[in-house]
Design a protein around this motif. Structure first.
Motif, PDB file in Angstrom:
ATOM      1  N   ASN A 122      -0.282   9.062  -3.770  1.00  0.00           N
ATOM      2  CA  ASN A 122       0.067   8.571  -2.426  1.00  0.00           C
ATOM      3  C   ASN A 122       0.708   9.858  -1.673  1.00  0.00           C
ATOM      4  O   ASN A 122       1.853  10.222  -2.038  1.00  0.00           O
ATOM      5  CB  ASN A 122       1.051   7.274  -2.485  1.00  0.00           C
ATOM      6  CG  ASN A 122       1.443   6.597  -1.096  1.00  0.00           C
ATOM      7  OD1 ASN A 122       1.351   7.435  -0.162  1.00  0.00           O
ATOM      8  ND2 ASN A 122       1.726   5.383  -1.275  1.00  0.00           N
TER       9      ASN A 122
ATOM     10  N   VAL B 253       0.947  -1.071   0.023  1.00  0.00           N
ATOM     11  CA  VAL B 253      -0.060  -0.053  -0.170  1.00  0.00           C
ATOM     12  C   VAL B 253       0.830   1.326  -0.026  1.00  0.00           C
ATOM     13  O   VAL B 253       0.739   2.049  -0.792  1.00  0.00           O
ATOM     14  CB  VAL B 253      -1.007   0.052   1.125  1.00  0.00           C
ATOM     15  CG1 VAL B 253      -1.785   1.295   1.506  1.00  0.00           C
ATOM     16  CG2 VAL B 253      -1.969  -1.039   1.005  1.00  0.00           C
TER      17      VAL B 253
ATOM     18  N   THR C  21      -0.796   5.404  -6.519  1.00  0.00           N
ATOM     19  CA  THR C  21      -2.043   5.725  -6.229  1.00  0.00           C
ATOM     20  C   THR C  21      -2.752   4.980  -5.408  1.00  0.00           C
ATOM     21  O   THR C  21      -2.336   3.681  -5.542  1.00  0.00           O
ATOM     22  CB  THR C  21      -2.562   6.064  -7.666  1.00  0.00           C
ATOM     23  OG1 THR C  21      -3.002   4.737  -8.285  1.00  0.00           O
ATOM     24  CG2 THR C  21      -1.865   6.778  -8.428  1.00  0.00           C
ATOM     25  N   LEU C  22      -3.970   5.364  -5.080  1.00  0.00           N
ATOM     26  CA  LEU C  22      -4.921   4.413  -4.406  1.00  0.00           C
ATOM     27  C   LEU C  22      -5.511   3.044  -5.333  1.00  0.00           C
ATOM     28  O   LEU C  22      -5.198   2.208  -4.829  1.00  0.00           O
ATOM     29  CB  LEU C  22      -6.366   5.090  -3.813  1.00  0.00           C
ATOM     30  CG  LEU C  22      -7.160   4.164  -3.437  1.00  0.00           C
ATOM     31  CD1 LEU C  22      -6.654   3.419  -2.105  1.00  0.00           C
ATOM     32  CD2 LEU C  22      -8.395   5.286  -2.732  1.00  0.00           C
TER      33      LEU C  22
ATOM     34  N   TYR D 114     -14.689  -1.913  -2.982  1.00  0.00           N
ATOM     35  CA  TYR D 114     -13.480  -2.467  -2.633  1.00  0.00           C
ATOM     36  C   TYR D 114     -13.949  -3.594  -1.781  1.00  0.00           C
ATOM     37  O   TYR D 114     -14.337  -3.486  -0.416  1.00  0.00           O
ATOM     38  CB  TYR D 114     -12.740  -1.345  -1.635  1.00  0.00           C
ATOM     39  CG  TYR D 114     -11.484  -2.027  -1.346  1.00  0.00           C
ATOM     40  CD1 TYR D 114     -10.641  -2.985  -1.919  1.00  0.00           C
ATOM     41  CD2 TYR D 114     -10.850  -1.327  -0.258  1.00  0.00           C
ATOM     42  CE1 TYR D 114      -9.528  -3.482  -1.278  1.00  0.00           C
ATOM     43  CE2 TYR D 114      -9.637  -1.855   0.217  1.00  0.00           C
ATOM     44  CZ  TYR D 114      -8.695  -3.037  -0.477  1.00  0.00           C
ATOM     45  OH  TYR D 114      -7.879  -3.406   0.108  1.00  0.00           O
TER      46      TYR D 114
ATOM     47  N   HIS E  74      -5.028   5.934   4.306  1.00  0.00           N
ATOM     48  CA  HIS E  74      -3.559   6.117   4.139  1.00  0.00           C
ATOM     49  C   HIS E  74      -3.500   7.340   2.928  1.00  0.00           C
ATOM     50  O   HIS E  74      -2.697   8.041   2.871  1.00  0.00           O
ATOM     51  CB  HIS E  74      -2.974   4.928   3.575  1.00  0.00           C
ATOM     52  CG  HIS E  74      -1.431   5.065   3.365  1.00  0.00           C
ATOM     53  ND1 HIS E  74      -0.522   5.410   4.337  1.00  0.00           N
ATOM     54  CD2 HIS E  74      -0.574   5.493   2.294  1.00  0.00           C
ATOM     55  CE1 HIS E  74       0.702   5.751   3.757  1.00  0.00           C
ATOM     56  NE2 HIS E  74       0.656   5.590   2.494  1.00  0.00           N
ATOM     57  N   PHE E  75      -4.413   7.222   1.901  1.00  0.00           N
ATOM     58  CA  PHE E  75      -4.533   8.130   0.870  1.00  0.00           C
ATOM     59  C   PHE E  75      -5.253   9.345   0.939  1.00  0.00           C
ATOM     60  O   PHE E  75      -4.870  10.437   0.480  1.00  0.00           O
ATOM     61  CB  PHE E  75      -4.796   7.410  -0.552  1.00  0.00           C
ATOM     62  CG  PHE E  75      -3.905   6.257  -1.133  1.00  0.00           C
ATOM     63  CD1 PHE E  75      -2.750   6.500  -2.026  1.00  0.00           C
ATOM     64  CD2 PHE E  75      -3.868   5.103  -0.412  1.00  0.00           C
ATOM     65  CE1 PHE E  75      -1.891   5.651  -2.411  1.00  0.00           C
ATOM     66  CE2 PHE E  75      -2.885   4.003  -0.677  1.00  0.00           C
ATOM     67  CZ  PHE E  75      -1.929   4.334  -1.862  1.00  0.00           C
TER      68      PHE E  75
ATOM     69  N   ALA F 156      -2.479   0.833  -5.382  1.00  0.00           N
ATOM     70  CA  ALA F 156      -2.488   0.161  -4.090  1.00  0.00           C
ATOM     71  C   ALA F 156      -3.505  -0.884  -3.962  1.00  0.00           C
ATOM     72  O   ALA F 156      -3.020  -2.008  -3.542  1.00  0.00           O
ATOM     73  CB  ALA F 156      -2.665   1.097  -3.047  1.00  0.00           C
TER      74      ALA F 156
ATOM     75  N   THR G  67      -6.540   1.257   4.770  1.00  0.00           N
ATOM     76  CA  THR G  67      -5.472   1.365   3.374  1.00  0.00           C
ATOM     77  C   THR G  67      -6.211   2.632   2.769  1.00  0.00           C
ATOM     78  O   THR G  67      -5.157   3.243   2.061  1.00  0.00           O
ATOM     79  CB  THR G  67      -6.063   0.009   2.414  1.00  0.00           C
ATOM     80  OG1 THR G  67      -5.651  -1.141   3.068  1.00  0.00           O
ATOM     81  CG2 THR G  67      -5.544   0.140   1.228  1.00  0.00           C
ATOM     82  N   VAL G  68      -7.504   2.932   2.322  1.00  0.00           N
ATOM     83  CA  VAL G  68      -8.049   3.992   1.762  1.00  0.00           C
ATOM     84  C   VAL G  68      -7.598   5.485   2.514  1.00  0.00           C
ATOM     85  O   VAL G  68      -7.172   6.331   2.069  1.00  0.00           O
ATOM     86  CB  VAL G  68      -9.502   3.934   1.653  1.00  0.00           C
ATOM     87  CG1 VAL G  68     -10.009   5.079   0.785  1.00  0.00           C
ATOM     88  CG2 VAL G  68      -9.959   2.620   0.810  1.00  0.00           C
TER      89      VAL G  68
ATOM     90  N   HIS H 244     -11.834   8.392  -6.473  1.00  0.00           N
ATOM     91  CA  HIS H 244     -10.757   8.310  -5.268  1.00  0.00           C
ATOM     92  C   HIS H 244      -9.651   7.235  -5.745  1.00  0.00           C
ATOM     93  O   HIS H 244      -8.620   7.553  -5.138  1.00  0.00           O
ATOM     94  CB  HIS H 244     -11.613   7.875  -4.108  1.00  0.00           C
ATOM     95  CG  HIS H 244     -12.399   8.938  -3.295  1.00  0.00           C
ATOM     96  ND1 HIS H 244     -12.163  10.411  -3.632  1.00  0.00           N
ATOM     97  CD2 HIS H 244     -13.274   8.910  -2.533  1.00  0.00           C
ATOM     98  CE1 HIS H 244     -13.270  10.912  -2.802  1.00  0.00           C
ATOM     99  NE2 HIS H 244     -13.872  10.011  -2.054  1.00  0.00           N
ATOM    100  N   LEU H 245      -9.729   6.449  -6.719  1.00  0.00           N
ATOM    101  CA  LEU H 245      -8.914   5.587  -6.944  1.00  0.00           C
ATOM    102  C   LEU H 245      -7.569   6.126  -7.906  1.00  0.00           C
ATOM    103  O   LEU H 245      -6.639   5.822  -7.613  1.00  0.00           O
ATOM    104  CB  LEU H 245      -9.434   4.685  -8.150  1.00  0.00           C
ATOM    105  CG  LEU H 245     -10.622   3.752  -7.630  1.00  0.00           C
ATOM    106  CD1 LEU H 245     -11.205   3.059  -8.773  1.00  0.00           C
ATOM    107  CD2 LEU H 245     -10.065   2.827  -6.421  1.00  0.00           C
TER     108      LEU H 245
END
Length: 326
Positions: free
Chosen positions: A195, A77, A82-83, A115, A144-145, A86, A141-142, A190-191
């Motif tokens: 990062n 991740v 990018t998300l 997801y 983090h971005f 990741a 995980t999400v 959002h994808l």
């Protein structure tokens, strides 16, 4: 297992009873790095929930640990640009690390992304609790971005009823709906989120250069390094070499702020990186050299240590023309 045991003990529950209900030997707490079957993990979580009467326990565990609890998946991740990248990396790494028992994936649903997380084995006991545990890690995980305050449109779990639903929703910061597969729903745009703190897994490993701990821990590391020339050394063998009991060694390492498993993983990771960088031995032969029965078990271990497979590590090091990476 460690955080589960701590939660049970903190609530005044009985670990003997919890492990007994899950049909798992309590001695596994002495070797928390050992792999256990997913169905055993699910039974353990289910037994812990019943013991302390806290259906929100899985959410509390995963939200409390955050992305740090993702281990090697967390490395994937943090290394992505990018998300979206990741989540694609996590999709590849998850079945490798969890022995194909679980999987994650991203599906586009119009303007939204789903997801998702699924248990691929035919297991019912503890399945929903495992999904709640996973949702916390998916959120980590999400976030983090997108930042710690980010909230999904909603979360999804399987089934038709969720004990402790309102408390779990409060912990996750998201409303929960029921569906055929667990996961998070959020805007697909959002994808593309970049990062904000990208980590290079092949960059300098500062932790590897820091002192391991006190003299005992350094001595243990040296004995493990020497033992790799013959076979993978065990904690019992190292304790015998030091003339102390296994329990005493574990207690003294704990007092020094480390564990035998942590030292062993660090030493073996360094040896594996050196062998891979030298490009003299095949990955299968390196696995044998490090005491693994086959290349697949070594691949899972190396992925846990570095967030990369041995073949990927070797390709990247070759492309950079690097010497041994510490």
């Amino acid at each position: 297992m460690g955080p589960i045991a701590e939660a049970v003990s903190a609530a005044g529950g009985s670990l003997v009873r919890v492990f007994g209900r899950a049909e798992i030997p309590l001695t596994l707490l002495d070797t928390p790095d050992r792999l256990i079957l997913l169905r055993d993990q699910l039974r353990l979580i289910d037994a812990a929930i019943r013991e302390i009467g806290a259906p929100s326990l899985p959410a509390r565990l995963s939200m409390g640990i955050g992305i740090a609890g993702l281990g090697p998946v967390g490395v994937q991740v943090r290394a992505a640009e990018t998300l979206g990248e990741a989540l694609a990396r996590v999709e590849v790494a998850t079945p490798l690390l969890l022995q194909t028992a679980t999987l994650t994936s991203v599906r586009l649903q119009g303007a939204n992304a789903f997801y998702g997380y699924a248990v691929t084995e035919r297991i019912e006991s503890g399945r929903q609790a495992n999904e709640i545990l996973a949702l916390g890690y998916l959120l980590g995980t999400v976030r983090h971005f997108l930042g710690p305050a980010w909230r999904p449109s909603h979360a999804v779990v399987t089934g038709a009823y969720l004990p402790g639903r309102s408390e779990i929703e409060a912990l996750l910061g998201a409303e929960i709906a029921f569906g055929s597969r667990a996961g998070l729903v959020f805007p697909a745009c959002h994808l593309d989120a970049p990062n904000p703190n990208r980590h290079d897994p092949l960059g300098p490993d500062t932790a590897a250069d820091e002192p391991i701990g006190d003299d005992l821990a350094a001595c243990v590391a040296q004995l493990i390094e020497l033992g790799l020339d013959e076979a993978r050394p065990s904690i019992d063998g190292i304790a015998r070499r030091l003339g102390i009991s296994r329990r005493t060694l574990q207690r003294r390492l704990d007092d020094a702020g480390t564990r035998y498993a942590d030292i062993q993983h660090r030493v073996m990771a360094r040896r594996a990186k050196a062998l891979l960088t030298a490009e003299v031995l095949s990955i299968g032969r390196i696995a044998v050299e490090l005491g693994y029965s086959d290349a697949s078990h070594f691949t899972r271990a190396f992925l846990e240590w570095t967030g990369m497979t041995p073949s990927h590590w070797r390709r990247v090091v070759r492309s950079r023309g690097s010497t041994v990476v510490s």
